[in-house]
Design an enzyme around this catalytic site. Structure first.
Site, PDB file in Angstrom:
ATOM      1  CB  THR A 185      -0.890   0.031   1.259  1.00 10.91           C
ATOM      2  OG1 THR A 185      -0.031   0.076   2.392  1.00 10.91           O
ATOM      3  CG2 THR A 185      -1.780  -1.184   1.344  1.00 10.91           C
ATOM      4  CE  LYS A 439     -17.580  11.432  15.298  1.00 11.93           C
ATOM      5  NZ  LYS A 439     -17.135  10.394  16.166  1.00 11.93           N
ATOM      6  CD1 TRP A 444     -18.533  11.408  12.656  1.00 16.27           C
ATOM      7  CD2 TRP A 444     -19.048   9.724  11.273  1.00 16.27           C
ATOM      8  NE1 TRP A 444     -18.058  10.257  13.207  1.00 16.27           N
ATOM      9  CE2 TRP A 444     -18.346   9.211  12.391  1.00 16.27           C
ATOM     10  CE3 TRP A 444     -19.457   8.853  10.269  1.00 16.27           C
ATOM     11  CZ2 TRP A 444     -18.061   7.848  12.521  1.00 16.27           C
ATOM     12  CZ3 TRP A 444     -19.177   7.502  10.401  1.00 16.27           C
ATOM     13  CH2 TRP A 444     -18.485   7.008  11.508  1.00 16.27           C
TER      14      TRP A 444
HETATM   15  P1  ADP Z   1      -3.347   3.418  -1.516  1.00 14.65           P
HETATM   16  O1  ADP Z   1      -2.346   3.206  -2.520  1.00 14.65           O
HETATM   17  O2  ADP Z   1      -3.882   4.814  -1.347  1.00 14.65           O
HETATM   18  O3  ADP Z   1      -3.124   2.656  -0.237  1.00 14.65           O
HETATM   19  P2  ADP Z   1      -5.545   2.018  -2.758  1.00 14.65           P
HETATM   20  O4  ADP Z   1      -5.496   2.184  -4.188  1.00 14.65           O
HETATM   21  O5  ADP Z   1      -5.561   0.688  -2.170  1.00 14.65           O
HETATM   22  O6  ADP Z   1      -4.462   2.749  -2.191  1.00 14.65           O
HETATM   23  O7  ADP Z   1      -6.690   2.945  -2.207  1.00 14.65           O
HETATM   24  C1  ADP Z   1      -7.859   2.462  -1.691  1.00 14.65           C
HETATM   25  C2  ADP Z   1      -8.719   3.595  -1.248  1.00 14.65           C
HETATM   26  O8  ADP Z   1      -8.992   4.497  -2.329  1.00 14.65           O
HETATM   27  C3  ADP Z   1     -10.079   3.148  -0.805  1.00 14.65           C
HETATM   28  O9  ADP Z   1     -10.062   2.650   0.508  1.00 14.65           O
HETATM   29  C4  ADP Z   1     -10.907   4.426  -0.957  1.00 14.65           C
HETATM   30  O10 ADP Z   1     -10.715   5.286   0.135  1.00 14.65           O
HETATM   31  C5  ADP Z   1     -10.290   5.058  -2.181  1.00 14.65           C
HETATM   32  N1  ADP Z   1     -11.089   4.766  -3.382  1.00 14.65           N
HETATM   33  C6  ADP Z   1     -10.910   3.777  -4.278  1.00 14.65           C
HETATM   34  N2  ADP Z   1     -11.833   3.836  -5.255  1.00 14.65           N
HETATM   35  C7  ADP Z   1     -12.641   4.890  -4.973  1.00 14.65           C
HETATM   36  C8  ADP Z   1     -13.797   5.466  -5.598  1.00 14.65           C
HETATM   37  N3  ADP Z   1     -14.311   4.988  -6.726  1.00 14.65           N
HETATM   38  N4  ADP Z   1     -14.354   6.538  -5.008  1.00 14.65           N
HETATM   39  C9  ADP Z   1     -13.864   7.052  -3.861  1.00 14.65           C
HETATM   40  N5  ADP Z   1     -12.769   6.550  -3.229  1.00 14.65           N
HETATM   41  C10 ADP Z   1     -12.161   5.484  -3.771  1.00 14.65           C
END
Ligand code: ADP
Length: 539
Positions: A185, A439, A444
């Site tokens: 990640t 918050k 929220w």
């Molecule tokens: P990172 O590299 O940031 O760790 P990821 O690509 O695994 O990345 O990111 C996942 C996160 O990206 C999700 O948990 C969510 O918050 C955000 N995300 C992914 N797709 C969407 C979407 N279509 N709309 C909004 N947020 C998204």
């Protein structure tokens, strides 16, 4: 007593063997550092994967060893995907846009034995070479021998190295639960964490993703994956293309150049492309300015962050495309939900309500279960109003991070860190990340909803909202807008624009303008950096 069907193992090797027999001749077009336009077939890639596997054997690579790649999307990277995983080793894709300290942390955490890298990442690796104690050889993905001149004996050239070997390789019978790929990640909070996919998880993910109600990929497609192969396996496209046998177009290091993308899309007959909204925004600006219609491109897969409404409308209405809005994450291989085919009761909503549905992140794909809970662990109703912490489970969801026994799933569910609602039709809508939520007076506020509302303004592409400490309400929202022209909207104009689009009490208390909103290595707004920048801010 168990059932009595065959227990064939679901392995990447099975996709490769199927591709070889059934779909060998589909073309793969690539831009690389040493080819302006390289053409080969899927079969060529699988054949050369045999050479890769033989090369690994010479380096005494054993089952389960991690082999790293730092590379753009092209045919060689795909050969490595198959050659490494199918020989029993683990293909560890590293994001070269990360800070060098993070690249070094990741390669050491994974104890990578070899690194295959593109020419443009030689300097990056050189700066951390001394720290990479587990790496025995650095292999540069080119035929140009001059690039390793003077770099040392542990540097070599991919084309020279593999030319010594035969295509023939006795692919081992692997267990479907053996590891196949590793991806970290981006580590916006703490060090990056590794997700080690299994052969089984990737095969099941591929089968689910190609289905008609998902990406609907067939052998008649031509796919240009803009999402890098170093980010969650390019959302799985290299496996999907091989499984169905369709044409692939790789833009290499030119993947962020809209001119190259639109030329490739038109000349090669691209029918489907996958990428994050930032790329679609660049492409939209370019084709609008140059009056280009992308005549063959019919489906855009969009994810990573929410698709802004004006961009959605542009591609849908002006370019006659279908938008497949997806949500997922590295920990989910990445596909979780998808918004594309709509049930009759959703289509019957009035135009505005139907469009609002389309902007949501969608319904879970078969294989992924969703659960919404509040801070007390109680399930939240699927009414589209109440939000909660989003948990997921399924055969391609991470069970345990690589090398991190201390981080555990709870009761078999993975906590995504996303806050969302789910409505009566089953459509999930991300309202925030748990660490980004604001918050105010105990309630929220969704930073994402305010950002999306602001980014529906045609002149604003990047707008971020963060919480600022407030003496009365604990926190209140600050809106930060990226402003290139110096010709900015006033606070009053922003309030007028947002009125009616968000709840009254969500209205940001102030607006600040920055030249550039910092982005993470995976193209998301870097809220942590913004919070640091505005740490001393007060209203
Ligand atoms: P990172 O590299 O940031 O760790 P990821 O690509 O695994 O990345 O990111 C996942 C996160 O990206 C999700 O948990 C969510 O918050 C955000 N995300 C992914 N797709 C969407 C979407 N279509 N709309 C909004 N947020 C998204």
């Amino acid at each position: 007593m168990l059932g009595s069907m065959m227990n064939s193992q679901l392995t990447i090797t099975s996709i490769m063997k199927h591709g070889k027999r059934i779909n060998p001749n589909k073309e793969v077009v690539s831009i690389t550092s040493d080819h302006e336009e390289h053409r080969c077939t899927l079969n060529d890639i699988f054949e050369r994967s045999g050479k890769v596997a033989n090369l690994l054997k010479t380096h005494n690579i054993e089952k389960g060893d991690r082999i790293a790649t730092l590379a753009w999307n092209d045919f060689r990277h795909m050969e490595l995907y198959y050659g490494i995983s199918c020989s029993g080793a683990v293909c560890h894709t590293i994001n070269p846009k990360l800070h060098p300290d993070q690249v070094s942390f990741i390669a050491n955490d994974a104890t990578d034995k070899l690194i295959f890298l593109d020419v443009m990442f030689i300097d990056l690796i050189k700066t951390i070479e001394a720290e990479l104690t587990s790496v025995k050889q650095f292999i540069v993905l080119t035929s140009d021998a001059s690039v390793v001149d003077g770099l040392g004996d542990n540097w070599s050239i991919y084309e020279d190295d593999i030319s010594a070997y035969s295509n023939e390789y006795d692919w081992p019978e692997l267990d479907e639960n053996d590891p196949s790929q590793l991806c970290y990640t981006s580590g916006t909070t703490g060090n990056p964490k590794g997700v080690q996919y299994t052969h089984r998880s990737l095969v099941l993910h591929t089968m689910a993703a190609i289905a008609p109600d998902a990406f609907s990929i067939s052998k008649n497609d031509c796919i240009l994956p803009i999402v890098p192969m170093f980010h969650v396996n390019s959302w799985g496209i290299p496996y999907m293309a091989a499984m169905v046998g369709c044409k692939l177009v790789f833009a290499g290091q030119k993947v962020a150049e809209p001119e190259t993308l639109s030329r490739l899309m038109q000349n090669e007959g691209v029918t489907l492309s996958v990428g994050v909204p930032t790329v679609w925004n660049l492409l939209a600006q370019y084709i609008q300015k140059n009056n280009i219609s992308l005549t063959t491109l019919k489906r855009l897969v969009v994810g990573g962050t929410a698709m802004p409404a004006h961009l959605y409308r542009y591609f849908q209405d002006e370019q006659d495309m279908t938008i497949l809005h997806i949500w997922g994450m590295t920990e989910m291989s990445p596909l979780g939900t998808l918004n594309h085919i709509h049930a009759k009761e959703v289509q019957d909503l009035d135009d505005e309500a139907f469009f609002e549905q389309k902007l949501k992140q969608g319904i879970p794909i078969y294989g992924v279960e969703l659960k919404l809970i509040n801070d007390d662990g109680q399930e939240v109703a699927w009414d589209g109003k109440e939000s909660g912490n989003l948990l997921v489970r399924g055969p391609w969801v991470v069970d345990q991070y690589f090398n991190r026994p201390d981080v555990k799933n709870v009761d078999g569910w993975f906590d995504t860190g996303d806050i969302s609602t789910i409505d009566q039709y089953g459509y999930m809508k991300i309202t925030d990340r748990s660490k980004d939520v604001i918050k105010s007076g105990g309630e929220w506020i969704s930073s994402v909803d305010i950002e999306n509302a602001m980014m529906s303004h045609p002149d604003i592409f990047h707008a971020a909202v963060i919480g600022i400490e407030h003496p009365k309400w604990d926190e209140r929202p600050l809106l930060i807008i990226e402003n290139h022209s110096g010709d900015s909207l006033s606070y009053e104009e922003v309030v007028t624009f947002l009125t009616g689009k968000i709840a009254k009490w969500w209205m940001p208390n102030a607006v600040e303008y920055v030249e550039e909103i910092p982005m993470t290595a995976t193209g998301k707004m870097h809220k942590l950096k913004l919070r640091e920048k505005f740490e001393q801010y007060s209203f």
